[in-house]
Design a protein around this motif. Structure first.
Motif, short mmCIF file in Angstrom:
data_model
loop_
_atom_site.label_atom_id
_atom_site.label_comp_id
_atom_site.label_asym_id
_atom_site.label_seq_id
_atom_site.Cartn_x
_atom_site.Cartn_y
_atom_site.Cartn_z
N ASP A 7 7.10 12.15 -1.46
CA ASP A 7 7.15 12.38 -0.01
C ASP A 7 5.78 12.44 0.64
N LYS A 8 4.71 12.43 -0.17
CA LYS A 8 3.37 12.51 0.42
C LYS A 8 2.96 11.23 1.13
N GLY A 9 3.56 10.11 0.74
CA GLY A 9 3.08 8.83 1.25
C GLY A 9 4.12 8.02 1.97
N VAL A 10 3.69 6.87 2.45
CA VAL A 10 4.58 5.86 3.05
C VAL A 10 4.18 4.51 2.46
N ARG A 11 5.16 3.61 2.39
CA ARG A 11 4.86 2.28 1.87
C ARG A 11 4.72 1.28 3.00
N MET A 12 3.65 0.50 2.93
CA MET A 12 3.44 -0.61 3.85
C MET A 12 3.40 -1.90 3.04
N SER A 13 4.19 -2.87 3.46
CA SER A 13 4.12 -4.20 2.86
C SER A 13 3.11 -5.03 3.64
N TYR A 14 2.19 -5.67 2.91
CA TYR A 14 1.28 -6.58 3.61
C TYR A 14 1.64 -8.04 3.37
N ALA A 15 2.93 -8.27 3.18
CA ALA A 15 3.45 -9.64 3.14
C ALA A 15 3.70 -10.11 4.57
N ALA A 16 2.63 -10.15 5.33
CA ALA A 16 2.68 -10.58 6.74
C ALA A 16 1.32 -11.18 7.07
N ALA A 17 1.29 -11.99 8.11
CA ALA A 17 0.05 -12.66 8.49
C ALA A 17 -1.04 -11.63 8.78
N LEU A 18 -2.29 -11.99 8.50
CA LEU A 18 -3.40 -11.07 8.73
C LEU A 18 -3.46 -10.63 10.19
N SER A 19 -3.20 -11.54 11.10
CA SER A 19 -3.22 -11.19 12.53
C SER A 19 -2.15 -10.14 12.85
N LEU B 180 0.86 -1.17 0.00
CA LEU B 180 0.00 0.00 0.00
C LEU B 180 0.90 1.23 0.00
N PHE B 181 0.55 2.23 -0.80
CA PHE B 181 1.25 3.51 -0.74
C PHE B 181 0.23 4.51 -0.24
N ILE B 182 0.36 4.90 1.03
CA ILE B 182 -0.68 5.62 1.75
C ILE B 182 -0.29 7.09 1.89
N ASP B 183 -1.18 7.98 1.47
CA ASP B 183 -0.93 9.42 1.53
C ASP B 183 -1.32 9.95 2.91
N GLN C 146 5.45 1.36 17.21
CA GLN C 146 6.37 0.23 17.04
C GLN C 146 6.04 -0.56 15.78
N VAL C 147 5.75 0.20 14.71
CA VAL C 147 5.51 -0.37 13.39
C VAL C 147 6.49 0.28 12.42
N ALA C 148 7.20 -0.55 11.66
CA ALA C 148 8.21 -0.06 10.72
C ALA C 148 7.65 0.00 9.31
N LEU C 149 7.56 1.22 8.76
CA LEU C 149 7.14 1.45 7.38
C LEU C 149 8.27 2.19 6.66
N VAL C 150 8.13 2.38 5.34
CA VAL C 150 9.19 3.04 4.58
C VAL C 150 8.71 4.42 4.13
N PRO C 151 9.50 5.47 4.38
CA PRO C 151 9.10 6.82 3.95
C PRO C 151 8.94 6.92 2.44
N GLY C 152 7.95 7.69 2.02
CA GLY C 152 7.69 7.83 0.59
C GLY C 152 8.79 8.56 -0.16
N ASP C 153 9.58 9.39 0.54
CA ASP C 153 10.64 10.10 -0.18
C ASP C 153 11.67 9.15 -0.76
N ALA C 154 11.77 7.94 -0.20
CA ALA C 154 12.67 6.94 -0.76
C ALA C 154 12.20 6.48 -2.13
N PHE C 155 10.89 6.63 -2.40
CA PHE C 155 10.30 6.20 -3.66
C PHE C 155 9.98 7.38 -4.59
N GLY C 156 10.45 8.57 -4.20
CA GLY C 156 10.25 9.73 -5.04
C GLY C 156 8.93 10.44 -4.84
#
Length: 461
Positions: A427-439, A382-385, A415-425
């Protein structure tokens, strides 16, 4: 012999000195140096060493590269977990599933059967033939084995492709948000990355008119990634055809089509290979691999398919760089392609789980005021603004200025690690990977909501 017997104070001088015995011989005398004389000699020698110090400078081309924020945040989250902090890491783009059993078994059999030697630089013939069959059946692309290069991951394929076709002064056109490595690969080749911003209102898809507005005689390579990392956007065929109509007007302009997330796609979206469009086969370098769809990130196996002269150039680089990919991984890759169309049931099971997670997160983020989201059609991001929160004050933390401070805030408070959007060009958003268990995602979402409740909205000006 004790150290003290090698250097002892001399009693024959009123000044402090050391007496060093020479090699024993009849009538030999001791050689005496004053401390001042010894210190002077040492300083002269140290100055000489400094004058002859090793040149530790780094190539300007390498110095210009920026480290991956994705890897840096993943490493930071791991370090916090090792220190006992229960951080939920949603930064890395890695499936949380095990490699399917049939693939793993093929790898183990390769070891047992002695398939542990060097392979041809371009990859084994059986794997390249299987890749050709896959591209024909699934993508409508016709290649021969000498038009396929197997490498140590799709990342190596892309790097070699950029190095092979770009020269210093060339421009590489990159829609943003982009995968963090694309601009750095361009810089490594001496080329200039030209960033083409996209909008969340357009589902982060490149507008043909935006592309047309930046093409110059220096434009050498357009990089497209569909499904996209970091947005999950999927280019519909009609839009790709419009882009192709522009590309075909410029003989120098090539296209690198990164299709690593091809099989992680959600109905009704459909994947289209850019090389399958009319007139695009001759100028397209198609990159794919096994890491994402088959949960084989650690096996390091990817491939490039392109006209022979491009593949030969990339193979030349690889032959002097790493040589061929792991023989064991290639046997496993062959088994992956034998699972059936689009990876068969093993892949479809993973995709179903990814879609369930996507649906949960999209619903949840829509409940957060001020957050904008484009529903991903593929991949597992997800790339969330969150830009409406920029300028906000948080007691005990300070001001959320941008995507980086937002991610720092969420790491500290949620205590959740996401990636700043400026790394992806972007800066409005952040990237969340949902390659993790639903729980795990549910826990992360609750923590994010609690943390964002602490944020005081910025004062309107």
């Amino acid at each position: 012999m004790a150290f003290s017997s090698l250097a002892t104070p001399s009693s024959s001088s009123s000044s402090s000195s050391f007496t060093l015995p020479t090699k024993p011989s009849p009538g030999a005398a001791s050689v005496s140096f004053s401390r001042a004389s010894w210190e002077g000699t040492r300083k002269v020698r140290m100055a000489a060493v400094r004058a002859e110090a090793v040149d530790t400078s780094i190539s300007p081309r390498v110095s210009a590269l920026r480290p991956s924020k994705t890897m840096a945040i993943t490493d930071q989250a791991s370090a916090l977990r090792q220190a006992g902090v229960p951080v939920i890491g949603l930064a890395a783009g890695e499936p949380d599933f095990d490699t399917p059993a049939a693939i793993a078994e093929a790898g183990m059999n390769a070891i047992r059967d002695g398939s542990t030697r060097y392979t041809p630089n371009a990859g084994t013939m059986e794997l390249r033939k299987a890749i050709c069959n896959k591209l024909q059946e699934e993508n409508g692309l016709s290649y021969s084995p000498d038009q396929v290069l197997v490498s140590n991951g799709a990342k190596q394929c892309i790097t070699q492709a950029v190095l092979a076709v770009c020269s210093p002064g060339d421009e590489v056109l990159i829609p943003a948000p982009f995968w963090v490595s694309y601009p750095e690969m361009a810089r490594l080749a001496g080329a200039t990355p030209v960033i083409l911003p996209t909008s969340i209102s357009d589902n982060f898809l490149l507008k043909p008119e935006s592309l047309a507005s930046v093409i110059t005689e220096k434009s050498r390579l357009l990089i497209l990634c569909s499904p996209s990392n970091p947005t999950g956007s999927v280019y519909p065929r009609e839009l790709l055809e419009e882009i192709a109509d522009i590309v075909k007007k410029y003989p120098r302009l090539l296209v690198l089509s990164d299709e690593i997330y091809e099989h992680i796609i959600y109905h009704p979206a459909k994947h289209t290979s850019f090389a399958a469009l009319p007139g695009m086969w001759d100028r397209t370098l198609t990159v794919n691999g096994f890491s994402k769809a088959f949960a084989m990130t650690g096996w390091r196996l990817g491939y490039l398919a392109a006209p022979k002269h491009f593949v030969s150039a990339c193979g030349k680089i690889q032959s002097q760089y790493t040589s061929g990919a792991s023989s064991i991984s290639q046997k496993a890759g062959l088994a992956a392609l034998n699972l059936g169309y689009a990876g068969g049931e093993a892949v479809s099971t993973m995709v179903k789980a990814f879609q369930e997670r996507r649906d949960y997160l999209v619903r949840s983020f829509k409940e957060l005021p001020g957050v904008k989201i484009s529903e991903p059609q593929g991949a597992f991001y997800l790339f969330i603004d969150f830009s409406s929160y920029y300028g906000s004050e948080v007691e005990g933390f300070g001001t959320i200025k941008d995507s980086e401070t937002l991610c720092m805030f969420l790491l500290e408070k949620a205590q959740v690690a996401l990636v700043p959007g400026d790394a992806f060009g972007d800066d409005k958003g952040v990237r969340m990977s949902y390659a993790a268990a639903l729980s795990t995602l549910q826990d992360a979402m609750e923590k994010i909501k609690e943390a964002m409740a602490l944020v005081r909205p910025p004062v309107a000006v």
